[in-house]
Design an enzyme around this catalytic site. Structure first.
Site, PDB file in Angstrom:
ATOM      1  N   HIS A 309       0.845  -1.187   0.000  1.00  0.00           N
ATOM      2  CA  HIS A 309       0.000   0.000   0.000  1.00  0.00           C
ATOM      3  C   HIS A 309       0.882   1.239   0.000  1.00  0.00           C
ATOM      4  O   HIS A 309       1.951   1.248   0.613  1.00  0.00           O
ATOM      5  CB  HIS A 309      -0.921   0.010   1.220  1.00  0.00           C
ATOM      6  CG  HIS A 309      -2.055   0.980   1.107  1.00  0.00           C
ATOM      7  ND1 HIS A 309      -1.916   2.319   1.367  1.00  0.00           N
ATOM      8  CD2 HIS A 309      -3.359   0.803   0.754  1.00  0.00           C
ATOM      9  CE1 HIS A 309      -3.084   2.925   1.193  1.00  0.00           C
ATOM     10  NE2 HIS A 309      -3.968   2.035   0.810  1.00  0.00           N
ATOM     11  N   ASP A 366      -7.993  -3.760  -1.062  1.00  0.00           N
ATOM     12  CA  ASP A 366      -8.441  -3.871  -2.447  1.00  0.00           C
ATOM     13  C   ASP A 366      -8.421  -5.318  -2.930  1.00  0.00           C
ATOM     14  O   ASP A 366      -9.231  -5.709  -3.768  1.00  0.00           O
ATOM     15  CB  ASP A 366      -7.561  -3.010  -3.360  1.00  0.00           C
ATOM     16  CG  ASP A 366      -7.658  -1.534  -3.033  1.00  0.00           C
ATOM     17  OD1 ASP A 366      -8.783  -1.041  -2.944  1.00  0.00           O
ATOM     18  OD2 ASP A 366      -6.610  -0.890  -2.851  1.00  0.00           O
TER      19      ASP A 366
END
Length: 432
Positions: A309, A366
């Site tokens: 991330h 995600d």
């Protein structure tokens, strides 16, 4: 005594105030730098620049911490729901029973969309981008609710509760309408008696003579996906909402701008990229093993999507929560999907393989959200619109924070000009 920092340029020093947030974040206040020295601070992409003071969300990427109004995300995920968390994000405190009931009632009463707005949607080709249609519908809301969108902070704040409920509820309805329009299905009216997520699933999947009744596990999983996306500090789309809102633009216009920013593949399209990666692996007849080996070898064409991330340097705290929910809902639905099997293989490899562990390439939110949405029947081209439903509370809260700041000013970043220096105009006939 207040702390100060000192910047030395040539032989002159310029004192700059030091700021400290409630969680210990420290910043150097450079607001007076240009006036006192003629210099500005340069930070491409604002990755190390604080553009505002905010009370909404605290994020510590190094330690994997995410809190809304002080409440850790894991506690909210376990004990709250999306609507209650939305209230918290928007208004600053958890609602009491009366406040929760009134907020829910406002959402239920404002879910329906005006007939004229359906014609706006029908003016698009069915092949149009769902995010383009969604941003257009939201940007049209001021035309239908002009009394709530005066572009005057004082007036708009007086009707904020209703405007916030309209935005949050209708975005959900718009998404369901876009889905059905693209599939050539008639629009389904919302039902006031249904909870937020159940109502959305009803509008998505019901038939004229057969209502879709969501399994509790499905509604709960969707609720969790939305809750985990409710706000995420000053990301690209949220800072866009604040940027547009700082001009005194109304709530609906500002949210529409945020949705446009969210549509970019580097922001809202991450879970789509995950599913595209899984499909590509499947099409090549791989179970993920060859893909992982190629990724470890440095192949740029085998980039592992949904891992790591930009902000979290350790782990994404939302990923652990949604990962558990993913297992639960898939088991309950009895889904037999080859892409989901590949996803589980990649997940286990990344969690155990030292190559990924040492680089802190953990699965992020995600990775799991796309898997859950695919499992409950939401097509990939609608994933980013689902993100918009979840992020609506954060957009609303950030706009409100801008509007309520009596010392606020229009956002106006500076630049370092690197173009040509002054030159004289050359008539057409003399140009080479």
């Amino acid at each position: 005594m207040a702390k100060t920092a000192s910047l030395k340029i040539d032989d002159k020093e310029y004192p700059l105030p030091v700021m400290e947030g409630t969680e210990g974040e420290k910043a150097i206040d450079t607001r007076t730098l240009r006036a006192s020295s003629g210099y500005i601070a340069y930070d491409q992409g604002y990755g190390n620049t604080g553009s505002c003071e905010s009370k909404i969300t605290y994020l510590d990427g190094d330690n994997g911490v995410l809190c809304h109004r002080g409440y850790p995300i894991d506690q909210l995920a376990q004990q709250s729901d999306f609507v209650e968390t939305a209230y918290l994000v928007i208004y600053g405190e958890l609602p009491n029973a009366t406040q929760r009931k009134e907020f829910g009632l406002l959402l239920r009463k404002n879910a329906a969309v005006e007939t004229q707005m359906q014609k706006i949607l029908e003016g698009f080709p069915t092949s149009a981008s769902p995010m383009a249609m969604l941003s257009a519908l939201v940007s049209a809301l001021p035309a239908y609710h002009a009394e709530l969108a005066t572009n005057n902070f004082e007036k708009d704040l007086q009707s904020f509760d209703l405007a916030a409920a309209i935005a949050m509820s209708k975005i959900r309805t718009f998404v369901a309408m876009i889905y059905r329009y693209q599939k050539g299905l008639p629009f389904m009216f919302p039902k006031q008696e249904l909870p937020f997520c159940d109502n959305f699933l009803h509008m998505m999947f019901s038939e004229p003579y057969k209502d879709y009744l969501a399994m509790p596990e499905v509604a709960k999983a969707l609720n969790l996906v939305l809750l985990l996306h409710a706000d995420h500090e000053q990301n690209c789309s949220t800072s866009t909402v604040r940027m547009v809102g700082s001009s005194a633009a109304n709530l609906f216009t500002s949210i529409s701008a945020g949705i446009c920013a969210l549509s970019g593949p580097l922001h809202g399209g991450a879970n789509v990229a995950v599913m595209q990666m899984l499909q590509s692996i499947h099409d090549e007849g791989d179970d993920g093993s060859r893909f992982i080996a190629a990724a470890k070898s440095g192949s740029k064409s085998n980039r592992l999507m949904g891992f790591g991330h930009a902000v979290y340097r350790n782990f994404d705290p939302r990923a652990r929560i949604i990962g558990d929910a993913c297992d639960s809902v898939l088991n309950k639905l009895g889904v037999d999907d080859p892409l989901l099997a590949i996803a589980k293989h990649l997940e286990q490899a990344a969690l155990k393989d030292d190559y990924f562990v040492s680089r802190k390439l953990y699965p992020n939110v995600d990775f799991y959200s796309g898997i859950i949405m695919r499992a409950i029947g939401i097509p990939m081209n609608m994933f980013t619109t689902m993100f918009a439903i979840g992020r609506a509370p954060g957009y609303i809260a950030n706009w409100r924070e801008v509007a309520m700041n009596p010392k606020g000013r229009i956002y106006r970043p500076r630049q370092i000009y690197v173009g040509p220096t002054k030159r004289d105009y050359i008539p057409m006939g003399k140009r080479g």
